[in-house]
Scaffold this motif. Structure first.
Motif, PDB file in Angstrom:
ATOM      1  N   TYR A  11       0.836  -1.202   0.000  1.00 26.37           N
ATOM      2  CA  TYR A  11       0.000   0.000   0.000  1.00 26.37           C
ATOM      3  C   TYR A  11       0.865   1.244   0.000  1.00 26.37           C
ATOM      4  O   TYR A  11       1.767   1.376   0.831  1.00 26.37           O
ATOM      5  CB  TYR A  11      -0.930  -0.006   1.212  1.00 26.37           C
ATOM      6  N   VAL A  12       0.591   2.131  -0.957  1.00 30.47           N
ATOM      7  CA  VAL A  12       1.362   3.366  -1.086  1.00 30.47           C
ATOM      8  C   VAL A  12       0.432   4.568  -1.224  1.00 30.47           C
ATOM      9  O   VAL A  12      -0.680   4.460  -1.750  1.00 30.47           O
ATOM     10  CB  VAL A  12       2.330   3.320  -2.299  1.00 30.47           C
ATOM     11  N   ARG A  13       0.914   5.701  -0.737  1.00 25.87           N
ATOM     12  CA  ARG A  13       0.210   6.972  -0.913  1.00 25.87           C
ATOM     13  C   ARG A  13       0.338   7.369  -2.385  1.00 25.87           C
ATOM     14  O   ARG A  13       1.380   7.184  -3.001  1.00 25.87           O
ATOM     15  CB  ARG A  13       0.841   8.029  -0.019  1.00 25.87           C
ATOM     16  N   THR A  14      -0.725   7.915  -2.945  1.00 25.53           N
ATOM     17  CA  THR A  14      -0.701   8.343  -4.342  1.00 25.53           C
ATOM     18  C   THR A  14      -0.590   9.861  -4.410  1.00 25.53           C
ATOM     19  O   THR A  14      -0.588  10.540  -3.385  1.00 25.53           O
ATOM     20  CB  THR A  14      -1.969   7.893  -5.086  1.00 25.53           C
ATOM     21  N   ASP A  15      -0.544  10.376  -5.634  1.00 29.51           N
ATOM     22  CA  ASP A  15      -0.482  11.822  -5.818  1.00 29.51           C
ATOM     23  C   ASP A  15      -1.843  12.481  -5.612  1.00 29.51           C
ATOM     24  O   ASP A  15      -1.943  13.697  -5.610  1.00 29.51           O
ATOM     25  CB  ASP A  15       0.103  12.176  -7.192  1.00 29.51           C
ATOM     26  N   VAL A  19      -5.743   9.290  -1.057  1.00 28.07           N
ATOM     27  CA  VAL A  19      -5.929   8.047  -1.802  1.00 28.07           C
ATOM     28  C   VAL A  19      -4.716   7.142  -1.612  1.00 28.07           C
ATOM     29  O   VAL A  19      -3.579   7.557  -1.804  1.00 28.07           O
ATOM     30  CB  VAL A  19      -6.157   8.322  -3.308  1.00 28.07           C
ATOM     31  N   THR A  20      -4.986   5.897  -1.228  1.00 27.04           N
ATOM     32  CA  THR A  20      -3.954   4.880  -1.079  1.00 27.04           C
ATOM     33  C   THR A  20      -4.150   3.841  -2.175  1.00 27.04           C
ATOM     34  O   THR A  20      -5.276   3.443  -2.468  1.00 27.04           O
ATOM     35  CB  THR A  20      -4.052   4.217   0.305  1.00 27.04           C
ATOM     36  N   TYR A  21      -3.063   3.406  -2.771  1.00 23.23           N
ATOM     37  CA  TYR A  21      -3.100   2.397  -3.828  1.00 23.23           C
ATOM     38  C   TYR A  21      -2.533   1.101  -3.282  1.00 23.23           C
ATOM     39  O   TYR A  21      -1.438   1.081  -2.727  1.00 23.23           O
ATOM     40  CB  TYR A  21      -2.283   2.882  -5.025  1.00 23.23           C
ATOM     41  N   LEU A  77       5.138   4.668   1.645  1.00 22.89           N
ATOM     42  CA  LEU A  77       4.654   3.374   2.125  1.00 22.89           C
ATOM     43  C   LEU A  77       3.582   3.570   3.177  1.00 22.89           C
ATOM     44  O   LEU A  77       3.745   4.366   4.109  1.00 22.89           O
ATOM     45  CB  LEU A  77       5.810   2.548   2.683  1.00 22.89           C
ATOM     46  N   ARG A  78       2.478   2.850   3.039  1.00 26.07           N
ATOM     47  CA  ARG A  78       1.386   2.846   4.009  1.00 26.07           C
ATOM     48  C   ARG A  78       1.300   1.475   4.641  1.00 26.07           C
ATOM     49  O   ARG A  78       1.628   0.477   3.992  1.00 26.07           O
ATOM     50  CB  ARG A  78       0.046   3.163   3.317  1.00 26.07           C
TER      51      ARG A  78
END
Length: 81
Positions: A11-15, A19-21, A77-78
């Motif tokens: 899980y990653v932070r997006t631009d 919103v997390t991807y 990183l989330r």
């Protein structure tokens, strides 16, 4: 081309704010890596891992590890979705 899946997702932070991807495949990892502004040593390793996976030299699991390390280096990183 077949999708190269891995689990669990990274899980990653997006631009996009808030919103997390949840990235769960090599193709998604490669696309996400190209969006990042910081491109440190772990980013380079992750991009190379993606390329190697496309050519059958490393497993999607290896890409997952490299992508997670690069996401931590980038500060996106989330812990979960």
């Amino acid at each position: 081309m077949a999708t190269h899946w891995f689990s669990p997702p990274v899980y990653v932070r997006t631009d996009r704010p808030g919103v997390t991807y949840g990235c769960n495949n090599v193709e998604g990892a490669a696309e996400e890596l190209m969006k990042w502004t910081e491109r440190g040593p772990k980013w380079n390793l992750a991009v190379q891992a993606c390329t190697d996976a496309f050519e059958g030299r490393v497993s999607p699991r290896d890409v997952r590890k490299a992508f997670e390390a690069a996401a931590e280096e980038e500060g996106v990183l989330r812990s979960s979705g």
